[in-house]
Design a protein around this motif. Structure first.
Motif, PDB file in Angstrom:
ATOM      1  N   ALA A   1      11.631 -60.436 -52.581  1.00 36.02           N
ATOM      2  CA  ALA A   1      10.844 -60.482 -51.229  1.00 36.02           C
ATOM      3  C   ALA A   1      11.279 -61.880 -50.670  1.00 36.02           C
ATOM      4  CB  ALA A   1       9.414 -60.525 -51.706  1.00 36.02           C
ATOM      5  N   PHE A   2      11.968 -62.846 -51.523  1.00 36.47           N
ATOM      6  CA  PHE A   2      12.304 -63.958 -51.101  1.00 36.47           C
ATOM      7  C   PHE A   2      13.245 -63.933 -49.845  1.00 36.47           C
ATOM      8  CE2 PHE A   2      15.094 -67.996 -51.042  1.00 36.47           C
ATOM      9  CZ  PHE A   2      13.862 -68.945 -50.574  1.00 36.47           C
ATOM     10  N   GLY A   3      13.292 -64.535 -48.784  1.00 37.83           N
ATOM     11  CA  GLY A   3      14.094 -64.533 -47.942  1.00 37.83           C
ATOM     12  C   GLY A   3      13.313 -63.351 -46.829  1.00 37.83           C
ATOM     13  N   GLN A   4      12.602 -62.587 -47.233  1.00 37.76           N
ATOM     14  CA  GLN A   4      12.048 -61.763 -46.101  1.00 37.76           C
ATOM     15  C   GLN A   4      10.721 -62.162 -45.746  1.00 37.76           C
ATOM     16  OE1 GLN A   4      11.247 -57.888 -48.184  1.00 37.76           O
ATOM     17  NE2 GLN A   4      13.331 -57.617 -49.043  1.00 37.76           N
TER      18      GLN A   4
ATOM     19  N   PRO B   1      11.163 -68.817 -54.484  1.00 41.65           N
ATOM     20  CA  PRO B   1      11.422 -67.888 -55.748  1.00 41.65           C
ATOM     21  C   PRO B   1      11.579 -68.561 -57.137  1.00 41.65           C
ATOM     22  CG  PRO B   1      13.442 -69.138 -54.772  1.00 41.65           C
ATOM     23  CD  PRO B   1      12.007 -69.607 -53.985  1.00 41.65           C
ATOM     24  N   HIS B   2      11.122 -67.803 -58.233  1.00 43.09           N
ATOM     25  CA  HIS B   2      11.160 -68.161 -59.304  1.00 43.09           C
ATOM     26  C   HIS B   2      11.935 -67.283 -60.135  1.00 43.09           C
ATOM     27  CE1 HIS B   2       7.666 -70.965 -58.997  1.00 43.09           C
ATOM     28  NE2 HIS B   2       7.271 -70.212 -58.214  1.00 43.09           N
ATOM     29  N   ASP B   3      13.398 -67.598 -60.234  1.00 39.03           N
ATOM     30  CA  ASP B   3      14.384 -66.955 -60.956  1.00 39.03           C
ATOM     31  C   ASP B   3      14.681 -67.515 -62.435  1.00 39.03           C
ATOM     32  OD1 ASP B   3      16.927 -65.880 -61.534  1.00 39.03           O
ATOM     33  OD2 ASP B   3      17.815 -66.239 -59.539  1.00 39.03           O
TER      34      ASP B   3
ATOM     35  N   HIS C   1       9.913 -63.609 -60.189  1.00 40.07           N
ATOM     36  CA  HIS C   1       8.891 -63.387 -58.669  1.00 40.07           C
ATOM     37  C   HIS C   1       9.068 -64.469 -57.820  1.00 40.07           C
ATOM     38  CE1 HIS C   1       6.516 -66.261 -61.164  1.00 40.07           C
ATOM     39  NE2 HIS C   1       5.929 -66.576 -60.028  1.00 40.07           N
ATOM     40  N   THR C   2       8.521 -63.776 -56.529  1.00 39.35           N
ATOM     41  CA  THR C   2       8.447 -64.861 -55.526  1.00 39.35           C
ATOM     42  C   THR C   2       7.249 -65.116 -55.351  1.00 39.35           C
ATOM     43  OG1 THR C   2      10.525 -63.731 -54.468  1.00 39.35           O
ATOM     44  CG2 THR C   2       8.771 -65.119 -53.002  1.00 39.35           C
ATOM     45  N   GLU C   3       6.683 -66.576 -55.348  1.00 42.68           N
ATOM     46  CA  GLU C   3       5.197 -67.088 -55.069  1.00 42.68           C
ATOM     47  C   GLU C   3       5.087 -67.159 -53.499  1.00 42.68           C
ATOM     48  OE1 GLU C   3       2.522 -70.669 -56.562  1.00 42.68           O
ATOM     49  OE2 GLU C   3       4.538 -70.650 -57.425  1.00 42.68           O
ATOM     50  N   VAL C   4       4.350 -66.679 -52.967  1.00 41.55           N
ATOM     51  CA  VAL C   4       4.138 -66.705 -51.298  1.00 41.55           C
ATOM     52  C   VAL C   4       2.780 -67.415 -51.260  1.00 41.55           C
ATOM     53  CG1 VAL C   4       3.872 -65.336 -49.207  1.00 41.55           C
ATOM     54  CG2 VAL C   4       5.338 -64.565 -50.914  1.00 41.55           C
ATOM     55  N   ILE C   5       2.745 -68.698 -50.823  1.00 39.93           N
ATOM     56  CA  ILE C   5       1.637 -69.420 -50.780  1.00 39.93           C
ATOM     57  C   ILE C   5       1.201 -69.594 -49.341  1.00 39.93           C
ATOM     58  CG2 ILE C   5       0.535 -72.078 -51.041  1.00 39.93           C
ATOM     59  CD1 ILE C   5       2.975 -72.409 -52.755  1.00 39.93           C
ATOM     60  N   CYS C   6      -0.144 -69.094 -49.102  1.00 39.86           N
ATOM     61  CA  CYS C   6      -0.711 -68.983 -47.818  1.00 39.86           C
ATOM     62  C   CYS C   6      -1.862 -69.765 -47.756  1.00 39.86           C
ATOM     63  CB  CYS C   6      -1.205 -67.324 -47.513  1.00 39.86           C
ATOM     64  SG  CYS C   6       0.027 -66.201 -47.980  1.00 39.86           S
TER      65      CYS C   6
END
Length: 92
Positions: A51-54, A75-77, A86-91
């Protein structure tokens, strides 16, 4: 999810909406946005690494009927170590 695509003279432009399978976690915390300013987050999404980049900063997220804006996407690679990625999406 509506990915942020830029700005026009009338406001933000968003790409085509899409569904993103993720885990949501509520909770208030202070984060630093990509511009360096401190912001308050009340929702964090944990999505697949792909999802990173999207989901760039400024994207719109609708969760449980509420729409919010993405502050930061991280991104957490694992670098091949075998730990969860995973990708962390902070809102807001």
């Amino acid at each position: 999810m509506k990915p942020y695509a830029g700005r026009s003279s009338t406001g933000p432009i968003y790409g085509a909406p899409f569904a993103l399978q993720c885990m949501a976690q509520g909770g208030v915390r202070q984060v630093r946005g990509p511009d360096g300013n401190e912001r308050v987050s009340s929702l964090t999404l944990y999505a697949p690494l792909e999802a990173f980049g999207q989901v760039p900063a400024g994207s719109q997220v609708t969760h449980n009927g509420d729409t919010t804006t993405v502050i930061l996407c991280i991104p957490h690679d694992d670098g091949g170590l075998g730990t969860p990625q995973h990708t962390e999406v902070i809102c807001e």
